[in-house]
Write a protein that holds these residues in place. Structure first.
Motif, mmCIF file in Angstrom:
data_model
loop_
_atom_site.group_PDB
_atom_site.id
_atom_site.type_symbol
_atom_site.label_atom_id
_atom_site.label_comp_id
_atom_site.label_asym_id
_atom_site.label_seq_id
_atom_site.Cartn_x
_atom_site.Cartn_y
_atom_site.Cartn_z
ATOM 1 N N ARG B 139 1.828 -2.468 -5.747
ATOM 2 C CA ARG B 139 1.083 -2.574 -6.740
ATOM 3 C C ARG B 139 1.874 -2.857 -8.032
ATOM 4 N NH1 ARG B 139 -2.992 0.790 -4.358
ATOM 5 N NH2 ARG B 139 -4.516 -0.351 -3.242
ATOM 6 N N ARG B 142 3.607 -5.879 -8.396
ATOM 7 C CA ARG B 142 2.740 -6.755 -8.735
ATOM 8 C C ARG B 142 2.127 -6.815 -10.175
ATOM 9 N NH1 ARG B 142 -2.668 -7.737 -5.311
ATOM 10 N NH2 ARG B 142 -3.408 -6.590 -7.093
ATOM 11 N N SER B 143 1.813 -5.571 -10.589
ATOM 12 C CA SER B 143 1.292 -5.271 -11.977
ATOM 13 C C SER B 143 2.517 -5.903 -12.862
ATOM 14 C CB SER B 143 0.612 -4.211 -12.257
ATOM 15 O OG SER B 143 1.750 -3.327 -12.911
ATOM 16 N N GLU B 146 2.601 -9.523 -12.866
ATOM 17 C CA GLU B 146 1.611 -10.272 -13.600
ATOM 18 C C GLU B 146 1.815 -10.190 -15.210
ATOM 19 O OE1 GLU B 146 -1.971 -8.517 -12.071
ATOM 20 O OE2 GLU B 146 -1.798 -9.921 -10.406
#
Ligand SMILES: Nc1nc2c(ncn2[C@@H]2O[C@H](COP(=O)(O)OP(=O)(O)OP(=O)(O)O)[C@@H](O)[C@H]2O)c(=O)[nH]1
Ligand SMILES: [Mg+2]
Lengths: 166, 522
Positions: B139, B142-143, B146
Motif C-alpha cells: 500500500r 503504491r501511494s 501514485e
C-alpha cells in the motif's frame, strides 16, 4: 556438595525464540525450523559467577502464551528468575512480554527479570524502536539477542544468574 | 440432575475394566524417594520415559529439579513435562510421610494432538501477520508511486504547455525570417556582390539550422504527447521537392557541391502520406548531408511507386564508421555532437518517424567516402472525411450542415466541463450526464449522434452501459474514454460494443479526429 540450583522460566509470546535461546545457551545449537512447545521442557546448566559459588540454572522452557493461565502459573511456581522474551520483528510481542511480567508478579513477587529482545540478526526488519528499549532499560535489564548467531545469549543468562542471590 | 458417578457406583467388573483401560493408556511409573531424594523404590516401565534402571539416581536428580523452589509439603501436578527421552508425561508429586513419591503418566498422545493444533494455529497467525505487513508495505509503495505519478503528470502538463508555446514562438519568427530571406534573395539576384551573397548564405544556413533544430527538439519532446496516430493527407511531392530545393540549394552551391533533388513518379495515384513527418525526415537527412559533405555531391531522390514512397539521400561526405552505425540513431549521441551537429537528435528523430509510419530505414556508409540513406514509407489510407472540413460552424464552409449532438457520460465534473468546451469548439451540441444508468435511459429516449462514455464510472461501468445499449438495439456511434491505456482494456471496450477507444489524458487533436470519424460513420 553439588552446586546451588535455581529455577528460571522462559516467558513470552509464541514463536519469539524461547526454545531456540535455550538450545543455543545449553547445547550451542540452532534450528530454523519452528516446532512449537507444548507443556514444558526443563534443562540445566551451571553458571560460574566470579567471586561467588557456581550456580546451577534450571531452565524451564514453557509454551508461548500471550497471557498467563492456570497451567502456566503452575509451571512458574518456585522460579527465582524470569527471562522475558520478545521478538524484535513483532512489536506486539514486546507488549506481551511486559504484560506477562506484570501478571507473574502476583505469584512471584521477588523474582528477578531480564528482558530479551530476540532475532537481532533480523534487525533490519525490527519493528521495535531503539527509543522504546531506552525507556524500558530504566525499569529492567534489556538485552538484544540472536539465537541464530548467539549474540547476547550467554550474556542474558549470566546477567540473570548474577542478579539471583545468594 | 444426577452427580457424576463415584467409582463405588460401578460394579467391580466395570471398575476393573476402567482401571485396566486407564492403566494401559497412562503406563504409570512410580518412583519413591526418601527425604534426601534417594530412590528407594521404582514400579512400572522406567525405560518408557528414558530412565536408565541401572543409573536411576541420575534420572532421579532430573526429576528433583522439577520441584526446585517448591515447599515439599503439598502435592504438585505438572502436566506435559518432557522426559529425558523426549516423551511427554504428566508428573505428579505426592507427599508421603517423610519421603516423596513421583508418579509419571504417559501424555505423548495427548501432547502430539495438542502440538499439531497449536502448531497450525501459531503458524497461521504468524503468516497472517507477515501477510498483513507485506500488504501494508505494498500500500505504502503504491501511494508513493501514485504521488510520483501525480508529480510526473504535473511536470508533463507543464512540459506540454511549454512545448505548445515554444512551437508557436519558434515558428512565427522563423516563418517571417524565411519569407524576407526569400524576398532578399530574389531581389539581389542575379548579380549580388560577394559580401552580400555571403551574408545571405550565412543567414539562410543559420535559419535552416535553427529551424531543423527547433523542429527536432519539439518532436523529441512531443514523443509521448502526440500519439503515434498518423495524419494522412494527399501530398504534393513536387511542392515538397521545390521547397527543399529552395531551402538547401543555396548552401550546397555555396559549398561547391553538386546538389539535386530528383522526383520520380511511377504510380499515377496521388500519394497519401503524413506530409509533415515526411518533410521532417527529408529536412533532417538533407541538412545532415550538406553539413558533412565538403566536396562532391549531395543527391536526394523521391519516388512514388508500388503505393510507397522511396526516399534516398546520398552524399560523398565524411561517412559513418561501422562502430557508430547503431549509435547515430540514438538521441543526443556523442557522434553527432562531436561532429558539430548540435544536439545530435536528427537521426534519432528520423528513425522514430520512420517507425511511426511503419517504414524501413537502411544506411550504407563508408568512412571518408560518403553515406546513403534509403527509406521506404508505405502509402497511407486517406481517412474518409480527411478533406471534409471539421464540423465547427466556421469550418463548415457555409454548407448547410445540421448541428450534431453528443452525449457525454463522465462522473468527473472537471473532465465533463473540459469535454463540453472542446466539443462545443468543434461545433457539437453537448449534453452530459454523470452516471451510467441515466445515460442508458437518455441515449435510448433521445439518441445523440455520438455517445462519449467514460469507462470508470461509479456503479454501472461505462462498458456495461455500452453493452446494455447495444443489447437494446442502440445503433449510434459510441466512443469510449478510459484511463487505462492497454490493449486488453481496448478490446474489452470494443467487445462491449464501442466503436472507438480513447485514452486519457484527452488531447484535442485526438478528440477531433475521433469525432470526425464518428460523424462520418453516422
Ligand atoms: N532469525 C532468527 N530466527 C530465530 C531466532 N530465534 C528463533 N528463531 C526462529 O523463530 C522460530 C520460533 O522459535 P522457537 O524457539 O521455537 O520459538 P518459541 O518461543 O519457543 O515458540 P513457542 O514454543 O511456540 O512458544 C523458529 O523458526 C526459530 O528458528 C533468532 O534469533 N533469529
Ligand atoms: Mg518453544
Amino acid at each position: 556438595m553439588s552446586a546451588m540450583a535455581r529455577k528460571i522460566c522462559m516467558l513470552g509470546d509464541f514463536g519469539v525464540g524461547k526454545t531456540s535461546l535455550v538450545s543455543r545457551y545449553v547445547r550451542n545449537t540452532f534450528s530454523d525450523r519452528y516446532l512449537t512447545t507444548v507443556g514444558v521442557k526443563v534443562d540445566s546448566k551451571e553458571v560460574i559467577r566470579d567471586g561467588r559459588d557456581p550456580l546451577k540454572l534450571v531452565v524451564w522452557d514453557i509454551a508461548g502464551k500471550s497471557a498467563l493461565d492456570a497451567l502456566n502459573m503452575s509451571y512458574l511456581r518456585g522460579a527465582s528468575g524470569l527471562l522475558l522474551v520478545a521478538d524484535g520483528t513483532r512489536e506486539q510481542t514486546l507488549r506481551t512480554a511486559i504484560d506477562l511480567l506484570l501478571q507473574s508478579r502476583s505469584l512471584l513477587s521477588g523474582a528477578q527479570a531480564v528482558l530479551l529482545v530476540n532475532k537481532l540478526d533480523l534487525v533490519e526488519r525490527w519493528e521495535v524502536a531503539p527509543s522504546t528499549l531506552v525507556e524500558l532499560r530504566k525499569t529492567l535489564p534489556v538485552i538484544e539477542t540472536s539465537a541464530l548467531s548467539g549474540d547476547g545469549v550467554d550474556q542474558a543468562f549470566v546477567e540473570l544468574a548474577r542478579s539471583l542471590d545468594p | 440432575m444426577k452427580d457424576a458417578p463415584e467409582l463405588a457406583d460401578f460394579s467391580p467388573e466395570v471398575e476393573r475394566h476402567i482401571a485396566r483401560f486407564l492403566f494401559e493408556r497412562a503406563q504409570p511409573l512410580l518412583l519413591e524417594f526418601d527425604s534426601a531424594w534417594h530412590l528407594i523404590n521404582l514400579q512400572g516401565d522406567a525405560n518408557r520415559f528414558g530412565f536408565d534402571v541401572d543409573n536411576a539416581q541420575a534420572g532421579a536428580r532430573q526429576l528433583q529439579d522439577l520441584f526446585i523452589g517448591l515447599s515439599h509439603d503439598e502435592s504438585v501436578d505438572l502436566p506435559f513435562v518432557q522426559m529425558p527421552n523426549g516423551r511427554s508425561a504428566h508428573v505428579h508429586l505426592l507427599v508421603a510421610g517423610d519421603g516423596y513419591r513421583v508418579l509419571l503418566l504417559d501424555a505423548q498422545g495427548e501432547h502430539d494432538r495438542q502440538q499439531a493444533q497449536q502448531q497450525t494455529s501459531n503458524e497461521a497467525s504468524l503468516i497472517g501477520y507477515q501477510k498483513g505487513k507485506a500488504i501494508a508495505q505494498l500500500r505504502q509503495i503504491r501511494s508513493e508511486l501514485e504521488q510520483q505519478r501525480a508529480r510526473l503528470q504535473d511536470a508533463n502538463a507543464l512540459k506540454n504547455a511549454l512545448i505548445a508555446t515554444l512551437s508557436h514562438d519558434f515558428r512565427t519568427p522563423l516563418t517571417s525570417v524565411f519569407g524576407y530571406l526569400h524576398l532578399l534573395e530574389t531581389r539581389v539576384e542575379p548579380e549580388p556582390d560577394a559580401e552580400t551573397r555571403h551574408a545571405l548564405r550565412a543567414i539562410r544556413r543559420n535559419a535552416n539550422y535553427l529551424f531543423t533544430l527547433a523542429e527536432n527538439l519539439l518532436e523529441y519532446a512531443r514523443a509521448d504527447t502526440r500519439s503515434s496516430l498518423l495524419a494522412p493527407v494527399e501530398t504534393d511531392l513536387q511542392a515538397m521537392q521545390e521547397d527543399l530545393d529552395g531551402m538547401f540549394r543555396p548552401l550546397a552551391v555555396e559549398q561547391g557541391l553538386d546538389f539535386g533533388i530528383e522526383l520520380e513518379r511511377v504510380d499515377e495515384t496521388t500519394p497519401v502520406l503524413d506530409e509533415l513527418r515526411v518533410r521532417q525526415i527529408l529536412v533532417n537527412l538533407i541538412s545532415n548531408a550538406v553539413r558533412y559533405t565538403h566536396h562532391g555531391e549531395v543527391k536526394a531522390r523521391l519516388a512514388w511507386k508500388d503505393a510507397a514512397l522511396l526516399i534516398e539521400v546520398r552524399d560523398t561526405g565524411i561517412g559513418i564508421g561501422e562502430d557508430y552505425r547503431e549509435r547515430v540513431f540514438e538521441p543526443f549521441n556523442k557522434v553527432g555532437q562531436a561532429a558539430g551537429s548540435g544536439a545530435g537528435l536528427g537521426l534519432s528523430i528520423v528513425k522514430r518517424l520512420v517507425r511511426q509510419m511503419h517504414g524501413t530505414l537502411d544506411l550504407q556508409s563508408t568512412l571518408g567516402k560518403g553515406s546513403r540513406f534509403r527509406i521506404v514509407l508505405p502509402g497511407l489510407a486517406l481517412a474518409k472525411p480527411a478533406d471534409a472540413p471539421l464540423l465547427s460552424s466556421d469550418a463548415a464552409g457555409g454548407t448547410q450542415q445540421r448541428v450534431r449532438s453528443v452525449l457525454v457520460v463522465d462522473d468527473d465534473p472537471d473532465i465533463t466541463h473540459l469535454l463540453e468546451v472542446m466539443l462545443t469548439d468543434l461545433g457539437f451540441r453537448v449534453r452530459s450526464v454523470g452516471e451510467a444508468t441515466l445515460a442508458v435511459e437518455q441515449a435510448l429516449a433521445n439518441p445523440p449522434d455520438v455517445l462519449l462514455v467514460d469507462v470508470e464510472l461509479p456503479g454501472l461501468s461505462g462498458n456495461t452501459a455500452v453493452f446494455r445499449l447495444r443489447a437494446k438495439g442502440y445503433r449510434g456511434h459510441i466512443v469510449t474514454l478510459s484511463a487505462t491505456p492497454t490493449e486488453e482494456a481496448r478490446k474489452v471496450a470494443l467487445n462491449a460494443g464501442a466503436n472507438q477507444y480513447l485514452t486519457k489524458p484527452i488531447n484535442i487533436d485526438q478528440l477531433a479526429r475521433a469525432m470526425q470519424r464518428a460523424v462520418s460513420a453516422a
